[in-house]
Scaffold this active site. Structure first.
Site, PDB file in Angstrom:
ATOM      1  N   ASP A  25      -0.937 -17.843   5.807  1.00 30.11           N
ATOM      2  CA  ASP A  25      -1.982 -18.791   5.381  1.00 30.11           C
ATOM      3  C   ASP A  25      -2.375 -19.714   6.534  1.00 30.11           C
ATOM      4  OD1 ASP A  25       0.699 -19.162   4.701  1.00 30.11           O
ATOM      5  OD2 ASP A  25       0.308 -20.765   3.296  1.00 30.11           O
ATOM      6  N   TYR A  81       0.814  -1.210   0.000  1.00 29.49           N
ATOM      7  CA  TYR A  81       0.000   0.000   0.000  1.00 29.49           C
ATOM      8  C   TYR A  81       0.850   1.263   0.000  1.00 29.49           C
ATOM      9  CZ  TYR A  81      -3.814  -3.162   1.364  1.00 29.49           C
ATOM     10  OH  TYR A  81      -4.730  -4.178   1.425  1.00 29.49           O
ATOM     11  N   ASP A 130      -4.840  -5.906   6.804  1.00 25.78           N
ATOM     12  CA  ASP A 130      -6.099  -5.448   6.226  1.00 25.78           C
ATOM     13  C   ASP A 130      -7.066  -6.631   6.115  1.00 25.78           C
ATOM     14  OD1 ASP A 130      -7.999  -3.960   4.930  1.00 25.78           O
ATOM     15  OD2 ASP A 130      -6.870  -3.683   3.083  1.00 25.78           O
ATOM     16  N   LYS A 166       4.997 -13.889   5.676  1.00 23.54           N
ATOM     17  CA  LYS A 166       5.149 -14.910   4.634  1.00 23.54           C
ATOM     18  C   LYS A 166       6.642 -14.989   4.283  1.00 23.54           C
ATOM     19  CE  LYS A 166       3.253 -17.767   1.600  1.00 23.54           C
ATOM     20  NZ  LYS A 166       2.468 -18.960   1.948  1.00 23.54           N
TER      21      LYS A 166
END
Ligand code: NAD
Length: 334
Positions: free
Chosen positions: A205, A123, A229, A172
């Site tokens: 995940d 972002y 988010d 991640k």
């Protein structure tokens, strides 16, 4: 007495703001309000969705309570929410998710907080088309040590201040070894300074699955912008949806803005039936922030009691009470 900039907002904003101000005062909150315009209402009145007077008011007071804002479509206006976040460098978005008795949801035992980095990552706004025919585009995720350090440190300080025991850093880094690896390494370093708070990390995940199968496993989650988010809406879903989800946005130099997560609800605006829970719980976070904890606890207790009684719930939660009757019930339960 603390002075707070009050942006009532658009749609149901004025209704839920009035209810919230009334409940704060009844709870013994010592806040003085400086009202300021923003959003579609400010465009109609002053021709500007974020007038300079509003920015000056927040600069002066460093604290704001904000109702939902409609960003006018067309006219080249940027989202006021995004502009406010950037203007005051509100780097940490804090979203608690706690099961509320009486609010329909699939879970009964959720009590966690997501601290989301609010300024970097995908972002950051670094995006472009790769070729002149615009058949390919790339968006670049920026993660800095500075940005990681300040949000992770904030998460640890928040945990300490709120009696939370554990922080889970979500990432991640198994795939995004540099950017997410930097965030993870920074977290591991900072964790050493807080031996009183348990620390672990989890791949995003796996986190998404664990939040659904075992939400009680989590206490405070700290993560980057994109994952935060998505996961913070997921956790709002665990407790009955965005209508009951509060939030704060924390910046440097003591800037802090508290807001309901839901939108302006144009379908019910002006009818006096909106549910003020999210803004009231955001106001309780504001009272905590300014060390008026008794008033904050009283306000939360009142909201939980009013939601716990089928007679005093608002229509969105299957009840029959209007905004005023709900607010009366909140205040009666103090
Ligand atoms: P919304 O959250 O306004 O409404 C979705 C549904 O939830 C509607 O049926 C609405 O009636 C209901 N709802 C929401 N809050 C409620 C409350 N407090 N009490 C009872 N019912 C409630 O989402 P939307 O319709 O997608 O967006 C409407 C406008 O709000 C858009 O202009 C959007 O840009 C804006 N918006 C602003 C913010 C913000 O300022 N933080 C956030 C989201 C959307």
């Amino acid at each position: 007495m603390k002075t707070v900039t009050l942006i009532e907002g658009d749609g149901i904003g004025p209704e839920i703001s009035a209810a919230t101000v009334r409940a704060i005062e009844a709870a013994g909150g010592k806040l003085a309000w400086e009202r300021a315009d923003a959003g579609a209402g400010a465009v109609a009145k002053l021709g500007d969705p974020l007038p300079q007077a509003t920015i000056d008011s927040i600069k002066r007071n460093t604290l704001a309570l904000k109702g939902p804002l409609a960003t006018p479509s067309g006219g080249g206006y940027r989202s006021v929410n995004v502009t406010l976040r950037q203007q005051f460098d509100l780097f940490a978005n804090v979203r608690p998710a706690k099961t509320i008795a009486g609010v329909p949801s699939r879970y009964t035992n959720v009590d966690l907080v997501i601290v989301r980095e609010n300024t970097e990552d995908l972002y950051a706004g670094v995006e472009h088309y790769v070729d002149p025919r615009r058949t390919a585009a790339e968006s670049i995720a920026i993660i800095t040590r500075f940005g990681s350090e300040r949000v992770i440190t904030y998460a640890f300080e928040y945990a300490r201040a709120h009696g939370r025991k554990k922080i889970t850093l979500v990432h991640k880094a198994n795939i995004l070894k540099m950017s997410n690896g930097l965030f993870l390494d920074t977290g591991r370093e900072i964790a050493k300074k807080y031996p009183d708070i348990e620390f672990d990390d989890m791949i995003v995940d796996a986190t998404a699955m664990k939040l659904v199968t075992q939400p009680e496993r989590f206490d405070v989650i700290v993560t980057m912008n994109l994952f935060g988010d998505i996961l913070s809406d997921l956790t709002a879903g665990l407790i009955g949806g965005l209508g009951v989800a509060p939030a704060s946005n924390i910046g440097d130099n003591n800037f802090a803005m508290f807001e309901a997560v839901h939108g302006t609800a144009p379908d019910i605006a002006g009818k006096g039936i909106a549910n003020p829970t999210a803004l009231m719980l955001s106001a309780a976070m504001l009272l905590d922030h300014v060390d008026q904890r008794d008033a904050a606890d009283r306000l939360r207790k009142g909201v939980y009691a009013a939601l716990g009684n089928a007679e005093t719930r608002t229509g969105d939660l299957g009840g029959k009470a209007n905004t005023q009757a709900f607010t009366d019930a909140v205040i009666k339960a103090f």
